[in-house]
Design a protein around this motif. Structure first.
Motif, PDB file in Angstrom:
ATOM      1  N   VAL A 194      34.352  32.652  34.315  1.00  0.00           N
ATOM      2  CA  VAL A 194      33.542  33.227  33.237  1.00  0.00           C
ATOM      3  C   VAL A 194      32.777  34.469  33.725  1.00  0.00           C
ATOM      4  CG1 VAL A 194      33.306  30.979  32.128  1.00  0.00           C
ATOM      5  CG2 VAL A 194      31.522  31.746  33.675  1.00  0.00           C
ATOM      6  N   ARG A 195      33.102  34.908  34.917  1.00  0.00           N
ATOM      7  CA  ARG A 195      32.482  36.097  35.506  1.00  0.00           C
ATOM      8  C   ARG A 195      30.967  36.014  35.526  1.00  0.00           C
ATOM      9  NH1 ARG A 195      36.550  40.310  35.282  1.00  0.00           N
ATOM     10  NH2 ARG A 195      38.340  39.357  34.308  1.00  0.00           N
ATOM     11  N   ASN A 196      30.492  34.844  35.892  1.00  0.00           N
ATOM     12  CA  ASN A 196      29.051  34.672  36.022  1.00  0.00           C
ATOM     13  C   ASN A 196      28.839  33.623  37.119  1.00  0.00           C
ATOM     14  OD1 ASN A 196      26.354  34.093  35.808  1.00  0.00           O
ATOM     15  ND2 ASN A 196      26.324  34.026  33.559  1.00  0.00           N
ATOM     16  N   GLN A 197      28.938  34.099  38.371  1.00  0.00           N
ATOM     17  CA  GLN A 197      28.892  33.160  39.486  1.00  0.00           C
ATOM     18  C   GLN A 197      27.562  32.422  39.536  1.00  0.00           C
ATOM     19  OE1 GLN A 197      32.056  33.252  41.228  1.00  0.00           O
ATOM     20  NE2 GLN A 197      31.273  31.191  41.384  1.00  0.00           N
ATOM     21  N   LYS A 198      26.532  33.091  39.031  1.00  0.00           N
ATOM     22  CA  LYS A 198      25.213  32.455  39.025  1.00  0.00           C
ATOM     23  C   LYS A 198      25.225  31.207  38.151  1.00  0.00           C
ATOM     24  CE  LYS A 198      20.389  33.781  38.640  1.00  0.00           C
ATOM     25  NZ  LYS A 198      19.456  34.695  37.966  1.00  0.00           N
ATOM     26  N   HIS A 199      25.982  31.273  37.053  1.00  0.00           N
ATOM     27  CA  HIS A 199      26.093  30.106  36.182  1.00  0.00           C
ATOM     28  C   HIS A 199      26.776  28.952  36.925  1.00  0.00           C
ATOM     29  CE1 HIS A 199      26.492  27.584  32.739  1.00  0.00           C
ATOM     30  NE2 HIS A 199      27.796  27.718  32.644  1.00  0.00           N
ATOM     31  N   VAL A 245      25.029  25.279  37.735  1.00  0.00           N
ATOM     32  CA  VAL A 245      25.584  23.960  37.433  1.00  0.00           C
ATOM     33  C   VAL A 245      25.653  23.128  38.719  1.00  0.00           C
ATOM     34  CG1 VAL A 245      27.668  22.752  36.665  1.00  0.00           C
ATOM     35  CG2 VAL A 245      26.855  24.730  35.400  1.00  0.00           C
ATOM     36  N   TRP A 246      26.106  23.760  39.810  1.00  0.00           N
ATOM     37  CA  TRP A 246      26.188  23.064  41.110  1.00  0.00           C
ATOM     38  C   TRP A 246      24.810  22.541  41.524  1.00  0.00           C
ATOM     39  CZ3 TRP A 246      24.416  22.900  46.131  1.00  0.00           C
ATOM     40  CH2 TRP A 246      25.233  22.273  47.080  1.00  0.00           C
ATOM     41  N   SER A 247      23.792  23.385  41.363  1.00  0.00           N
ATOM     42  CA  SER A 247      22.448  22.989  41.804  1.00  0.00           C
ATOM     43  C   SER A 247      21.897  21.842  40.978  1.00  0.00           C
ATOM     44  CB  SER A 247      21.467  24.158  41.699  1.00  0.00           C
ATOM     45  OG  SER A 247      22.014  25.302  42.271  1.00  0.00           O
ATOM     46  N   ALA A 248      22.123  21.889  39.670  1.00  0.00           N
ATOM     47  CA  ALA A 248      21.645  20.781  38.831  1.00  0.00           C
ATOM     48  C   ALA A 248      22.295  19.482  39.293  1.00  0.00           C
ATOM     49  CB  ALA A 248      21.975  21.056  37.364  1.00  0.00           C
ATOM     50  N   THR A 301      19.715  31.552  17.211  1.00  0.00           N
ATOM     51  CA  THR A 301      21.076  31.037  17.206  1.00  0.00           C
ATOM     52  C   THR A 301      21.523  30.823  18.647  1.00  0.00           C
ATOM     53  OG1 THR A 301      21.454  32.519  15.377  1.00  0.00           O
ATOM     54  CG2 THR A 301      23.378  31.387  16.278  1.00  0.00           C
ATOM     55  N   PRO A 302      21.947  29.610  18.981  1.00  0.00           N
ATOM     56  CA  PRO A 302      22.325  29.382  20.370  1.00  0.00           C
ATOM     57  C   PRO A 302      23.597  30.155  20.754  1.00  0.00           C
ATOM     58  CG  PRO A 302      22.710  27.421  19.031  1.00  0.00           C
ATOM     59  CD  PRO A 302      22.046  28.414  18.157  1.00  0.00           C
ATOM     60  N   GLU A 303      23.543  30.758  21.924  1.00  0.00           N
ATOM     61  CA  GLU A 303      24.707  31.479  22.443  1.00  0.00           C
ATOM     62  C   GLU A 303      25.004  30.986  23.842  1.00  0.00           C
ATOM     63  OE1 GLU A 303      24.353  35.712  22.562  1.00  0.00           O
ATOM     64  OE2 GLU A 303      23.658  35.744  20.477  1.00  0.00           O
ATOM     65  N   TYR A 304      26.279  30.883  24.152  1.00  0.00           N
ATOM     66  CA  TYR A 304      26.663  30.480  25.500  1.00  0.00           C
ATOM     67  C   TYR A 304      27.668  31.480  26.028  1.00  0.00           C
ATOM     68  CZ  TYR A 304      28.826  27.675  29.230  1.00  0.00           C
ATOM     69  OH  TYR A 304      29.310  27.236  30.422  1.00  0.00           O
ATOM     70  N   LEU A 305      27.284  32.207  27.060  1.00  0.00           N
ATOM     71  CA  LEU A 305      28.122  33.213  27.683  1.00  0.00           C
ATOM     72  C   LEU A 305      28.766  34.142  26.650  1.00  0.00           C
ATOM     73  CD1 LEU A 305      29.748  30.843  30.299  1.00  0.00           C
ATOM     74  CD2 LEU A 305      28.124  32.660  30.814  1.00  0.00           C
ATOM     75  N   GLY A 306      27.915  34.623  25.751  1.00  0.00           N
ATOM     76  CA  GLY A 306      28.383  35.609  24.784  1.00  0.00           C
ATOM     77  C   GLY A 306      29.092  35.035  23.579  1.00  0.00           C
ATOM     78  N   GLY A 340      21.848  31.025  33.960  1.00  0.00           N
ATOM     79  CA  GLY A 340      21.786  30.959  35.416  1.00  0.00           C
ATOM     80  C   GLY A 340      20.327  30.912  35.824  1.00  0.00           C
ATOM     81  N   GLY A 341      20.073  30.388  37.023  1.00  0.00           N
ATOM     82  CA  GLY A 341      18.700  30.410  37.515  1.00  0.00           C
ATOM     83  C   GLY A 341      17.991  29.070  37.401  1.00  0.00           C
TER      84      GLY A 341
END
Lengths: 197, 581
Positions: B289-294, B298-301, B417-422, B539-540
């Motif tokens: 998804v071209r968002n390594q931070k995301h 997820v890994w950290s959670a 409005t909820p958005e997820y990765l665009g 992310g974050g």
């Protein structure tokens, strides 16, 4: 319906194609490689004595005579049955478990001539998960050393030396627990040594 | 809780974190139909050969419905294949113990259990199954059910990553490539490592040893002549059992058996291998998804939820059972009932947390004999939906369901409005996500309640009192969650339990997969919105916390009343009274 049928046919073809690889070629090559590289271990780490198989270095056996170190209690079959592995699965508030542990603790003190208020190592009175645990804790081995020495008519220091020699530490200094393999220790007392060691 | 445990835990998490990127990159290459890997030279011809046998065009793709259909029909066909082998094992080869056919209800339960990546063991490996049944009926499912889970996760990730797209990949291509390029090569190396530690791999009949002590006569009925030692092709099976988060043991005692898990090192690697692919998949997600931070969020959670469980379980197990003080039993080793000396309290607690956070279900100690709070952790991990790394594939798609819900909930809270990765998250997405979770909840609580008030449910109990309720709850949680570990005092091998547990496993796997795939299809066809600068960052630290809260509140709180009556009550009975059951 036609789609279902075609998917089903593809599935059966996939099963055959994949099974040949993952259930045939794969285990067979692992078998051949392990047999070549680790012949004793892949064959069950068996102990030979006078040309006969007397057990496995990895599988606990029943020892009741005082001249041998005793393994942990076993719930595998009717005890140390290596074709029926398993634990008691008794929970912490089970009457049966608490009673059994109490009885074993009393017996352990008596066998090893320990004072009435001596604390018994937990591994000596509890069943392992497999019922085949070949290890006991070093503390458990030290407490049994006196009895073994008396039964064999040798000084206790001699037996303690053997216990020390057969105590395995943590892997890389951190992983796992210190332990004594009773199969190795008992056979060493009888003068048989693990060639794989 | 000694220093060795802390250092080992740090080492474990460090290795897990370091492995995520390389394995995630490799998974990324495997999950592209034309991806290049370093294994192409040897395996490309095999891959092409398989496509020819399957009559599948690797260049074509499927929409979500067709992809789901392929997955479901293939799983059903595989189930029949395993069932047939178990029923016919007496006339099939490699049966030196001359074991008879597996009873129909047990064969059905076992076939469902392996086809759904659960590997609940109502059978006892060495007493019930021939070498051929293990090697073919079970190992086949260990590979393909793991691959199917990864395929479904890949389809969902593609759905998120693509826009205005009709297709989500080709199931057959994913199935073949995951098996050939991901699972098989690791398993070959892994089984050699296991062999070096002492795991058996042979086709010999069981060995009868003359006991060392003349007086030691184990059981007159089973082994009058001595100790019967079960053998078999275990190493090849255990490698995939761990890597594919299957968990079904070769032997009854599973990874507590010295032939299955002989050393602390084999134990450490087995734990790591359970998490290897699930952890790598989060990196794959970030990259796709071209968002390594995301991906790392997820890994950290997952990692934080995991660590909380490990510490809780470790503390409970190393404190041990307070009742033993009055028996004069030392508590320095912790609770040793059902545990192996080579692992002790820490490695048993860590293993139990890993195996239930992932949907593996292998055990190196008997969870039924854990202290109440020590046993609470595995149960809770399963009930969270096994999204803490989770099963191969199923962990990621389970967690992505929670991500969608987290995005939706935060959207509601700020009135946007909820958005997820665009992409806009609409009511269809939320409905199918909730549906996926509700199915799990109904299956776990519904079946547990039914069993708890039925004579057949109570007859199966191995322990009385609140621990008995924990046993029932654990059984249906483990079945529905496709975990496979058990409070094994519970004897599930009777007709009604074989059937209801099999149904729980089928619901948990396949009824959940359909909404997940529907979500994949719906996300894939959406347009990507231009970044507005006002969308919620996924992310974050903030999102990590929101995601964890969502998992805890939506996933686990549902079960709290039931947990309060089982492990929680038992804890207070154990510490605050002298009652025994």
């Amino acid at each position: 319906m036609k789609i279902w049928l075609s998917e089903l046919l593809t599935s059966f073809r996939a099963i055959i194609g994949l099974a040949v690889i993952v259930c045939g070629i794969y285990p067979a090559s692992v078998w051949l490689l392990n047999r070549a590289l680790f012949p004793a271990k892949s064959g069950g780490s068996l102990i030979q004595r006078d040309g006969r198989v007397v057990g496995s270095w990895l599988i606990a056996q029943a020892f009741v005579e005082p001249r041998y170190f005793h393994p942990r209690p076993s719930a595998a079959g009717s005890g140390y049955d290596a074709s029926r592995s398993g634990g008691t699965n008794l929970g912490p508030t089970s009457k049966t478990l608490v009673k059994t542990v109490g009885r074993r603790a009393a017996q352990y003190r008596e066998e090893n001539e320990l004072p009435q208020d001596a604390l018994v190592p937990a591994d000596a009175v509890t069943s392992s998960g497999s019922g085949l645990d070949p290890h006991i804790s070093p503390e458990n081995a030290r407490l049994q050393a006196g009895r073994v020495a008396r039964a064999r008519g040798v000084p206790e220091e001699k037996i303690l030396e053997q216990v020390k020699a057969y105590t395995e530490g943590r892997t890389l200094g951190i992983i796992g627990q210190p332990r004594v393999n009773i199969m190795k220790l008992n056979l060493a007392l009888d003068g048989v040594h693990d060639v794989g060691r | 809780m000694d220093i060795y445990g802390w250092v080992q835990l740090a080492l474990f998490m460090a290795l897990l974190g370091l492995s995520a990127k390389p394995i995630g990159l490799h998974i990324g290459r495997v999950l592209e139909a034309d991806g290049k890997t370093f294994l192409d030279r040897g395996l490309k011809p095999v891959e092409r050969g398989l496509y020819r046998i399957l009559r599948v065009d690797p260049g074509s793709e499927q929409d979500w419905k067709r992809y789901t259909l392929s997955l479901l029909v293939f799983s059903l066909a595989g189930l029949l294949f395993t069932y047939a082998i178990l029923r016919l094992q007496h006339i099939l080869p490699l049966n030196p113990q001359k074991l008879g056919p597996v009873r129909p209800d047990l064969a059905f339960n076992t076939a469902v259990s392996f086809a759904s990546n659960t590997n609940w063991q109502n059978y006892a490996g060495e007493m019930t199954l021939s070498y051929f049944s293990q090697m073919t009926g079970l190992v086949f499912q260990n590979f393909v059910s793991a691959a199917a889970g990864i395929a479904a996760a890949a389809a969902l990730v593609r759905g998120i990553a693509r826009h205005s797209a009709k297709t989500v990949g080709n199931f057959w291509v994913d199935l073949v490539r995951v098996n050939l390029y991901l699972l098989l090569p690791i398993c070959v190396v892994y089984s050699l490592f296991l062999g070096s530690q002492g795991v058996v791999q042979n086709f010999k009949p069981y060995i009868t040893a003359r006991p060392i002590e003349a007086t030691a006569a184990p059981s007159p009925e089973t082994a009058p002549a001595g100790q019967t030692i079960a053998q078999g092709p275990a190493a090849s099976q255990i490698a995939i059992k761990m890597l594919g988060t299957n968990g079904g043991g070769f032997f009854n005692a599973n990874a507590a058996h010295p032939y299955e898990n002989p050393t602390p090192l084999s134990n450490f690697i087995q734990m790591l291998s359970i998490f290897l692919i699930p952890s790598g998949l989060t990196y794959y997600l970030g990259r796709k998804v071209r968002n390594q931070k995301h991906g790392w969020t997820v890994w950290s959670a997952m990692a934080l939820l995991f660590l909380a469980g490990v510490l809780f379980c470790w503390k409970a197990e190393s404190d041990g059972n307070p009742r033993w003080a009055e028996l004069g039993v030392s508590r320095t080793l912790g609770n040793m009932e059902g545990k192996e000396v080579r692992f002790g309290a820490f490695d048993s607690a860590l293993f139990a947390s890993v195996t239930t956070a992932a949907s593996c279900g292998a055990v190196n100690a008997m969870p039924d004999s854990f202290t109440p709070l020590g046993g609470f952790v595995p149960l809770f991990n399963i009930q969270m939906g096994e999204v803490v790394f989770g099963g191969v594939g199923s962990g990621l798609y389970g967690m992505l369901i929670f991500v969608v819900l987290a995005v939706f909930l935060t959207g509601l809270m700020v009135g946007r409005t909820p958005e997820y990765l665009g992409k806009k998250i609409d009511s269809y997405d939320v409905k199918v996500s909730v549906l996926a979770l509700v199915i799990l909840i109904f299956s776990i609580l519904g079946f547990s309640a039914w069993a708890a008030v039925s004579p057949w449910g109570k007859a199966a109990l191995g322990n009385a009192g609140p621990h008995g309720l924990s046993e029932i709850l654990y059984a249906y949680s483990s079945g529905t969650g496709n975990n496979g570990s058990a409070f094994a005092g519970f004897n599930g091998n009777i007709v009604r339990l074989n059937i209801t547990l099999a149904l729980a496993m089928l619901f948990g796997r396949f009824l959940m997969l359909v909404p997940v795939m529907a979500l994949a299809g719906n996300l894939a066809k959406k347009k990507r919105l231009p970044p507005s600068g006002a969308d919620f960052p996924v992310g974050g630290l903030m999102f990590t916390l929101i995601l964890m809260a969502t998992v805890l509140i939506i996933g686990a709180l549902t079960f709290f009343p039931a947990l309060a009556l089982g492990p929680v009550v038992e804890h207070f009975v154990m510490t605050g009274s002298s009652i025994l059951y």
